[in-house]
Design a protein around this motif. Structure first.
Motif, PDB file in Angstrom:
ATOM      1  N   ASP A  66      -1.208  78.704  12.003  1.00 49.37           N
ATOM      2  CA  ASP A  66      -0.999  77.909  13.217  1.00 49.37           C
ATOM      3  C   ASP A  66      -0.778  78.590  14.417  1.00 49.37           C
ATOM      4  O   ASP A  66      -1.156  78.498  15.587  1.00 49.37           O
ATOM      5  CB  ASP A  66       0.028  77.002  13.132  1.00 49.37           C
ATOM      6  N   CYS A  67      -0.329  79.990  14.220  1.00 47.97           N
ATOM      7  CA  CYS A  67       0.002  80.824  15.522  1.00 47.97           C
ATOM      8  C   CYS A  67      -1.327  81.400  15.595  1.00 47.97           C
ATOM      9  O   CYS A  67      -1.800  81.654  16.953  1.00 47.97           O
ATOM     10  CB  CYS A  67       0.780  82.053  14.868  1.00 47.97           C
ATOM     11  N   ILE A  68      -2.220  81.681  14.761  1.00 47.58           N
ATOM     12  CA  ILE A  68      -3.810  82.237  15.066  1.00 47.58           C
ATOM     13  C   ILE A  68      -4.544  81.388  15.822  1.00 47.58           C
ATOM     14  O   ILE A  68      -5.275  81.819  16.734  1.00 47.58           O
ATOM     15  CB  ILE A  68      -4.091  82.872  13.600  1.00 47.58           C
ATOM     16  N   VAL A  69      -4.555  80.034  15.325  1.00 45.79           N
ATOM     17  CA  VAL A  69      -5.540  78.999  15.525  1.00 45.79           C
ATOM     18  C   VAL A  69      -4.555  77.855  15.935  1.00 45.79           C
ATOM     19  O   VAL A  69      -4.683  76.937  15.064  1.00 45.79           O
ATOM     20  CB  VAL A  69      -6.666  78.721  14.581  1.00 45.79           C
ATOM     21  N   PRO A  70      -3.935  77.824  17.092  1.00 42.93           N
ATOM     22  CA  PRO A  70      -3.169  76.542  17.471  1.00 42.93           C
ATOM     23  C   PRO A  70      -3.967  75.347  17.710  1.00 42.93           C
ATOM     24  O   PRO A  70      -5.141  75.460  17.937  1.00 42.93           O
ATOM     25  CB  PRO A  70      -2.345  77.179  18.743  1.00 42.93           C
ATOM     26  N   GLU A  71      -3.372  74.174  17.769  1.00 46.73           N
ATOM     27  CA  GLU A  71      -3.913  72.900  18.105  1.00 46.73           C
ATOM     28  C   GLU A  71      -3.441  72.590  19.762  1.00 46.73           C
ATOM     29  O   GLU A  71      -2.673  73.354  20.371  1.00 46.73           O
ATOM     30  CB  GLU A  71      -3.252  71.781  17.166  1.00 46.73           C
ATOM     31  N   ASN A  72      -4.437  71.639  20.153  1.00 42.45           N
ATOM     32  CA  ASN A  72      -3.957  71.057  21.449  1.00 42.45           C
ATOM     33  C   ASN A  72      -4.256  72.155  22.510  1.00 42.45           C
ATOM     34  O   ASN A  72      -3.465  72.393  23.283  1.00 42.45           O
ATOM     35  CB  ASN A  72      -2.801  70.419  21.752  1.00 42.45           C
ATOM     36  N   LYS A  73      -5.102  72.815  22.324  1.00 43.09           N
ATOM     37  CA  LYS A  73      -5.548  73.953  23.400  1.00 43.09           C
ATOM     38  C   LYS A  73      -6.648  73.284  24.489  1.00 43.09           C
ATOM     39  O   LYS A  73      -7.533  72.662  23.944  1.00 43.09           O
ATOM     40  CB  LYS A  73      -6.182  75.208  23.249  1.00 43.09           C
ATOM     41  N   SER A  74      -6.479  73.558  25.598  1.00 38.08           N
ATOM     42  CA  SER A  74      -7.423  72.884  26.548  1.00 38.08           C
ATOM     43  C   SER A  74      -8.766  73.558  26.599  1.00 38.08           C
ATOM     44  O   SER A  74      -9.727  72.830  27.070  1.00 38.08           O
ATOM     45  CB  SER A  74      -6.822  73.104  27.992  1.00 38.08           C
ATOM     46  N   TYR A  75      -9.001  74.773  25.900  1.00 35.83           N
ATOM     47  CA  TYR A  75     -10.459  75.047  26.025  1.00 35.83           C
ATOM     48  C   TYR A  75     -11.189  74.635  24.802  1.00 35.83           C
ATOM     49  O   TYR A  75     -12.371  74.751  24.600  1.00 35.83           O
ATOM     50  CB  TYR A  75     -10.281  76.598  25.606  1.00 35.83           C
ATOM     51  N   TYR A  76     -10.603  73.608  23.648  1.00 33.36           N
ATOM     52  CA  TYR A  76     -11.362  73.033  22.572  1.00 33.36           C
ATOM     53  C   TYR A  76     -12.199  71.926  23.436  1.00 33.36           C
ATOM     54  O   TYR A  76     -11.675  71.078  23.919  1.00 33.36           O
ATOM     55  CB  TYR A  76     -10.678  72.615  21.708  1.00 33.36           C
ATOM     56  N   THR A  77     -13.393  71.968  22.898  1.00 34.61           N
ATOM     57  CA  THR A  77     -14.390  71.024  23.707  1.00 34.61           C
ATOM     58  C   THR A  77     -14.908  70.112  22.322  1.00 34.61           C
ATOM     59  O   THR A  77     -14.998  68.736  22.568  1.00 34.61           O
ATOM     60  CB  THR A  77     -15.960  71.605  23.908  1.00 34.61           C
ATOM     61  N   HIS A  78     -14.739  70.203  21.230  1.00 32.46           N
ATOM     62  CA  HIS A  78     -14.853  69.476  20.185  1.00 32.46           C
ATOM     63  C   HIS A  78     -13.722  68.811  19.733  1.00 32.46           C
ATOM     64  O   HIS A  78     -12.893  69.338  18.841  1.00 32.46           O
ATOM     65  CB  HIS A  78     -15.330  70.343  18.846  1.00 32.46           C
ATOM     66  N   THR A  79     -13.302  67.687  20.355  1.00 32.35           N
ATOM     67  CA  THR A  79     -12.057  66.870  19.934  1.00 32.35           C
ATOM     68  C   THR A  79     -11.917  65.651  19.958  1.00 32.35           C
ATOM     69  O   THR A  79     -10.995  64.844  19.452  1.00 32.35           O
ATOM     70  CB  THR A  79     -11.222  67.036  21.495  1.00 32.35           C
ATOM     71  N   LEU A  80     -13.146  65.009  19.606  1.00 27.62           N
ATOM     72  CA  LEU A  80     -13.380  63.665  19.132  1.00 27.62           C
ATOM     73  C   LEU A  80     -12.840  63.271  17.902  1.00 27.62           C
ATOM     74  O   LEU A  80     -12.310  62.106  17.490  1.00 27.62           O
ATOM     75  CB  LEU A  80     -14.876  63.034  19.275  1.00 27.62           C
ATOM     76  N   GLU A  81     -12.505  64.071  16.960  1.00 30.90           N
ATOM     77  CA  GLU A  81     -12.140  63.754  15.815  1.00 30.90           C
ATOM     78  C   GLU A  81     -10.602  64.082  15.590  1.00 30.90           C
ATOM     79  O   GLU A  81      -9.846  64.023  14.456  1.00 30.90           O
ATOM     80  CB  GLU A  81     -12.889  64.461  14.560  1.00 30.90           C
TER      81      GLU A  81
END
Length: 136
Positions: A66-81
């Motif tokens: 979770d530290c390496i790959v956090p959730e809820n980052k503004s740069y994610y574009t694949h967010t529909l799921e």
């Protein structure tokens, strides 16, 4: 010779789950020597081999990933799921969808403290399918 089976695991909660017994329960008698390949047919869950003795290892796996790959980052574009989906894809790519385990004297040749883990990265991932291939 190649033998191949597909199994369907029950749905697991998000986290790291030892699945040795599920895998072994679906295998026929193993050859004297060979390789067992496991392949998970999903893009948001992975397989790994690691310590099976201390449950705190699973908690630390989760914290580190979770530290390496956090959730809820503004740069994610694949967010529909959902906010857990894109990080789950990246975590799966880091750990991988498959394992190869030697077979020695009709048994999986795992170390004393090694176990097979299902790494479930989704909050509600559902049942997972794994292809088991025995090469002898």
């Amino acid at each position: 010779m190649i033998q191949q089976f597909e199994i369907r695991l029950p749905a697991y909660s998000r986290g790291y789950h030892l699945i040795d017994s599920e895998i072994l329960g679906h295998l026929p008698n193993l050859p004297k020597t060979g390789i067992l390949n496991l392949f998970i047919k999903h893009t948001s869950a992975a397989l790994t081999i690691n310590e099976n003795a201390d449950p705190s290892v699973r908690v630390d796996f989760d914290s580190i990933m979770d530290c390496i790959v956090p959730e809820n980052k503004s740069y994610y574009t694949h967010t529909l799921e959902g906010s857990d989906d894109m990080p789950a894809h990246v975590k799966t790519s880091l750990l991988g969808p498959d394992l190869s385990i030697p077979i020695t004297n009709h048994q999986l040749s795992l170390g004393t403290w090694q176990g097979i883990y299902l790494c479930e990265f989704r909050n509600r991932g559902g049942r997972r399918n794994i292809v088991l291939s025995i090469y002898s």
